[in-house]
Design an enzyme around this catalytic site. Structure first.
Site, short mmCIF file in Angstrom:
data_model
loop_
_atom_site.label_atom_id
_atom_site.label_comp_id
_atom_site.label_asym_id
_atom_site.label_seq_id
_atom_site.Cartn_x
_atom_site.Cartn_y
_atom_site.Cartn_z
N ASP A 17 21.94 57.40 27.45
CA ASP A 17 22.67 58.66 27.59
C ASP A 17 22.71 59.30 26.22
OD1 ASP A 17 24.47 60.62 28.77
OD2 ASP A 17 26.12 59.62 27.76
N SER A 18 23.17 60.54 26.18
CA SER A 18 23.33 61.21 24.88
C SER A 18 24.49 60.59 24.09
CB SER A 18 23.63 62.69 25.12
OG SER A 18 24.83 62.81 25.85
N CYS A 26 22.09 59.92 32.29
CA CYS A 26 22.51 61.22 31.75
C CYS A 26 21.87 62.29 32.62
CB CYS A 26 22.01 61.33 30.31
SG CYS A 26 22.26 62.94 29.56
N GLU A 45 34.05 62.91 24.09
CA GLU A 45 33.54 62.16 22.93
C GLU A 45 34.63 62.05 21.86
OE1 GLU A 45 30.24 60.83 21.98
OE2 GLU A 45 29.66 60.95 24.09
N CYS A 59 27.84 64.99 35.35
CA CYS A 59 27.67 64.61 33.95
C CYS A 59 28.33 63.24 33.86
CB CYS A 59 28.36 65.60 33.03
SG CYS A 59 28.45 65.03 31.31
N HIS A 86 29.68 61.70 31.62
CA HIS A 86 30.95 61.64 30.88
C HIS A 86 32.15 61.89 31.79
CE1 HIS A 86 28.43 62.02 27.29
NE2 HIS A 86 29.49 61.84 26.52
N1 DGL Z 1 26.40 62.60 29.77
C1 DGL Z 1 25.44 63.65 29.82
C2 DGL Z 1 25.12 64.06 31.25
O1 DGL Z 1 25.27 63.29 32.18
C3 DGL Z 1 25.62 64.89 29.01
C4 DGL Z 1 26.42 64.95 27.79
C5 DGL Z 1 25.84 65.89 26.75
O2 DGL Z 1 25.98 67.11 26.84
O3 DGL Z 1 25.24 65.33 25.85
O4 DGL Z 1 24.67 65.16 31.48
#
Ligand code: DGL
Length: 265
Positions: free
Chosen positions: A11-12, A74, A154, A186, A188
């Protein structure tokens, strides 16, 4: 045939840990290597080219670790991963398709909201899967760009006044739309379940972890690359950013892991 090589997950940042958590439950005998590209987080406000380049770099790193399969934990990366099939010869699973399919299955009235990063919404990946016309897909769909949630998460802004207000201000317009399913598009956003449910208490929240883990399991069985069933799997977490900071960011992660290591990709 059995295969005990690790599975790569990335993931990012920390969002993919919500997917990793489900993967470890569904596939307890497997070893996982997780990469959080925290140095380059957030992906969701970058251009498709920038995201695709970052995705290539992380995937090349995982391939160098001799993984047997890759999970793109992600949505933003998944939406910008079509180019990978040119050089990835092992199974690679993204989160968008299994999650969208699952949402369509569980929604009764098909009024569905997708919350995702700006880049995921701009890619129209969810729209293509959910907004099809036809008798099986009546109802109205809402696609909401929520990249600001990523930065807040984050920064460990959850379950507090700030996070509840941030989410309420953004999603309140959906409250009277009779939405029965919200896609956490997302990875997150699993960490904002409380906040989202407070604004949309009647809606079922669908996150990526469950449907993606089931799909990976199915593919691995088909490919005959499941690990030996007497093993206990391990989890190794790596980050392109600061391991100490990441440790604090994921203090909610309840699975045992070997540690958090710095990687350069
Ligand atoms: N967790 C990432 C997703 O599922 C995105 C977070 C980011 O913007 O880096 O899209």
């Amino acid at each position: 045939m059995r295969n005990n090589r690790p599975i790569g997950v990335f993931d990012s940042g920390i969002g993919g840990i919500t997917v990793l958590s489900k993967l470890a439950e569904v596939l307890p005998c497997e070893d996982f290597i997780y990469v959080g590209d925290t140095l380059n987080c957030p992906y969701g406000i970058k251009t498709p080219e920038e995201i695709a380049n970052l995705v290539t770099r992380v995937v090349r790193y995982l391939l160098s670790q001799d993984v047997k399969a890759i999970v793109i934990a992600c949505n933003t990366a998944t939406a910008n991963s079509a180019h990978l099939k040119e050089f990835v010869k092992i199974p690679i699973v993204g989160v968008i398709s299994p999650t969208a399919k699952y949402a369509l299955k569980v929604s009764r009235n098909k009024n569905i909201a997708v919350l995702a990063t700006n880049a995921t919404i701009d890619s129209k990946s969810y729209q293509k899967l959910l907004d099809k016309k036809g008798i099986f897909n009546r109802g109205k769909k809402y696609f909401v760009k929520c990249s600001e949630f990523v930065t807040a998460i984050e920064d460990k802004q959850f379950a507090n006044d700030y996070s509840f207000k941030l989410v309420k201000d953004k999603l309140e317009f959906l409250a009277d739309k009779n939405i029965d399913t919200v896609v956490l598009g997302c990875t997150h956003f699993g960490l904002y379940a409380q906040e989202i449910s407070r604004v949309l208490p009647q809606a079922k929240l669908v996150d990526c972890g469950g449907p993606t883990s089931q799909l990976l399991k199915k593919i691995m069985k088909k490919e005959k690359i499941i690990a030996d069933d007497f093993r206990t799997g391990t989890i190794r977490i790596t980050t392109t950013g600061d391991p100490k900071q990441m440790k604090k960011q994921i203090d909610w992660f309840d699975k045992e892991y070997q540690g958090i290591f710095k990687v350069e990709i």
